[in-house]
Design a protein around this motif. Structure first.
Motif, short mmCIF file in Angstrom:
data_model
loop_
_atom_site.label_atom_id
_atom_site.label_comp_id
_atom_site.label_asym_id
_atom_site.label_seq_id
_atom_site.Cartn_x
_atom_site.Cartn_y
_atom_site.Cartn_z
N LEU A 1 37.94 45.75 76.82
CA LEU A 1 39.37 45.98 77.02
C LEU A 1 40.01 46.68 75.82
N ASN A 2 39.64 46.26 74.61
CA ASN A 2 40.24 46.89 73.42
C ASN A 2 39.92 48.38 73.35
N ALA A 3 38.67 48.72 73.64
CA ALA A 3 38.27 50.12 73.59
C ALA A 3 39.00 50.93 74.66
N PHE A 4 39.09 50.35 75.87
CA PHE A 4 39.77 51.04 76.96
C PHE A 4 41.24 51.25 76.64
N ALA A 5 41.90 50.18 76.16
CA ALA A 5 43.32 50.28 75.83
C ALA A 5 43.56 51.24 74.67
N GLY A 6 42.65 51.24 73.70
CA GLY A 6 42.79 52.14 72.57
C GLY A 6 42.74 53.60 72.99
N GLN A 7 41.83 53.93 73.90
CA GLN A 7 41.75 55.31 74.39
C GLN A 7 42.96 55.67 75.23
N LEU A 8 43.49 54.70 75.97
CA LEU A 8 44.71 54.97 76.74
C LEU A 8 45.88 55.29 75.81
N VAL A 9 46.01 54.52 74.74
CA VAL A 9 47.10 54.77 73.78
C VAL A 9 46.91 56.12 73.12
N VAL B 1 48.30 48.40 67.62
CA VAL B 1 48.53 49.84 67.71
C VAL B 1 49.26 50.29 66.45
N PRO B 2 48.79 51.38 65.81
CA PRO B 2 49.53 51.90 64.65
C PRO B 2 50.98 52.15 65.00
N THR B 3 51.86 51.65 64.17
CA THR B 3 53.29 51.76 64.44
C THR B 3 53.73 53.21 64.57
N TYR B 4 53.12 54.09 63.79
CA TYR B 4 53.54 55.49 63.86
C TYR B 4 53.26 56.09 65.23
N ARG B 5 52.16 55.69 65.86
CA ARG B 5 51.85 56.23 67.19
C ARG B 5 52.89 55.76 68.22
N ILE B 6 53.36 54.53 68.08
CA ILE B 6 54.42 54.04 68.97
C ILE B 6 55.68 54.88 68.76
N TRP B 7 56.00 55.21 67.51
CA TRP B 7 57.16 56.03 67.22
C TRP B 7 57.01 57.42 67.85
N VAL B 8 55.83 58.00 67.77
CA VAL B 8 55.60 59.33 68.35
C VAL B 8 55.88 59.31 69.85
N VAL B 9 55.39 58.28 70.54
CA VAL B 9 55.62 58.18 71.98
C VAL B 9 57.12 58.06 72.27
N ALA B 10 57.80 57.18 71.55
CA ALA B 10 59.24 56.95 71.79
C ALA B 10 60.05 58.21 71.49
N ALA B 11 59.78 58.86 70.35
CA ALA B 11 60.54 60.04 69.96
C ALA B 11 60.30 61.19 70.93
N SER B 12 59.06 61.37 71.37
CA SER B 12 58.73 62.46 72.30
C SER B 12 59.42 62.26 73.65
N LEU B 13 59.35 61.04 74.17
CA LEU B 13 59.98 60.77 75.46
C LEU B 13 61.50 60.94 75.38
N LEU B 14 62.08 60.52 74.27
CA LEU B 14 63.53 60.68 74.10
C LEU B 14 63.90 62.16 74.04
N ALA B 15 63.12 62.95 73.30
CA ALA B 15 63.41 64.38 73.20
C ALA B 15 63.29 65.06 74.56
N ALA C 1 50.47 62.72 81.92
CA ALA C 1 49.37 62.31 82.78
C ALA C 1 48.03 62.87 82.31
N LEU C 2 48.02 64.14 81.92
CA LEU C 2 46.76 64.75 81.50
C LEU C 2 46.29 64.21 80.16
N GLY C 3 47.22 63.82 79.30
CA GLY C 3 46.82 63.17 78.06
C GLY C 3 46.08 61.88 78.33
N VAL C 4 46.59 61.09 79.27
CA VAL C 4 45.94 59.83 79.64
C VAL C 4 44.59 60.10 80.31
#
Length: 295
Positions: free
Chosen positions: A9-17, A146-160, A255-258
């Motif tokens: 599960l950890n490996a699968f979730a990590g690749q999804l993130v 999850v690295p906090t910076y990656r969470i920030w990237v997702v949030a900032a990109s979606l907001l933009a 979608a294609l990133g995932v």
């Protein structure tokens, strides 16, 4: 240990993130391309170079002038957007009524020149940009860290992406932009400065690419060729979503990133080509793309 399709599960979730983070970059870069093509009808092959310039400018501002990351998020897109305006007035305004191939060749030439200049200045070795102190460390999501910076990237990109969609699809400015590109003479008759609108639209499109470059700077080795590796993939995303479709670019990019991330789990050798396989299948079934007009 819990598994999904035989994968921990950890490996699968990590690749999804990881795939979602890459998808955010695909989304925001393809969004800039879609804005430029949809409103100006120009295929901007220099988009990856603008992404690279964004990352380098943030690096230069930090190392030479001490400008922090947070300030660069505002300064860099504006600065690169102004450069885009200059390039649009100097080179591209003469190509709008010509075949798309002329715009593609002109922007390809501009990208090559920009990359060559950056290579001459910085060389080909990568530069590191530190993660902002406020975003260091990891966040516990319950099932993984999850690295906090990656969470920030997702949030900032979606907001933009949401803000750009809102401006173009739900405001009077967006309606004026669309009308000005479809029937510039009629809009000009109402006193609207159409060339100024076009110029600002191109500047905003490349500014989005620079914004993505600043977001990516702490995640990548900054070098003059980082835009090249993304340009072709992002063009494929735009084609799949539908040339000029803002919603299509964002949804398809995410979608294609995932999909790419999941492919790395089950068949890593295909992860670099899965986007293009999807593009071929989509074009066979829907030539105008998933969200494009004319299907």
């Amino acid at each position: 240990m819990e598994t999904i399709f035989g994968v921990p599960l950890n490996a699968f979730a990590g690749q999804l993130v990881l795939g979602l983070v890459n998808g955010c970059f695909y989304a925001i870069l393809s969004l800039g391309l879609a804005v430029i093509f949809g409103l100006l009808n120009v295929v901007n092959f220099a988009h990856g170079a603008m992404y690279m310039l964004g990352a380098y400018l943030a690096y230069v501002l930090l190392t030479m002038f001490g400008v922090p990351y947070w300030a660069s998020l505002a300064i860099v897109p504006i600065a690169v957007g102004i450069l885009g305006v200059v390039l649009e007035r100097a080179f591209l305004q003469w190509l709008y009524k010509l075949d798309h191939i002329y715009g593609l060749l002109a922007t390809f030439g501009l990208a090559t020149i920009i990359e060559g200049l950056m290579r001459a200045q910085f060389g080909v070795s990568g530069q590191r940009f530190p993660v902002p102190e406020a975003l260091t460390g990891a966040t516990n999501l319950g099932f993984m860290m999850v690295p906090t910076y990656r969470i920030w990237v997702v949030a900032a990109s979606l907001l933009a992406c949401f803000v750009v969609w809102l401006l173009i699809e739900r405001t009077r400015l967006g309606a004026t932009l669309r009308a000005g590109t479809q029937n510039p003479k009629l809009v000009a008759a109402f006193g609207v400065n159409v060339p100024l609108l076009v110029m600002c639209t191109f500047g905003a499109g490349v500014g989005l690419a620079a914004f993505a470059g600043v977001l990516a700077a702490p995640l990548v080795q900054i070098n003059p060729l980082i835009g090249q590796s993304l340009t072709i993939t992002v063009f494929a995303v735009v084609v799949i979503g539908g040339m000029g479709s803002i919603v299509g670019s964002v949804v398809t990019g995410l979608a294609l990133g995932v999909v790419e991330g999941v492919t790395k789990i089950f068949y890593p050798e295909a992860s670099a080509t899965v986007v293009f396989l999807v593009m071929v299948l989509v074009l066979l079934l829907r030539p105008a793309g998933l969200f494009g007009k004319g299907n």
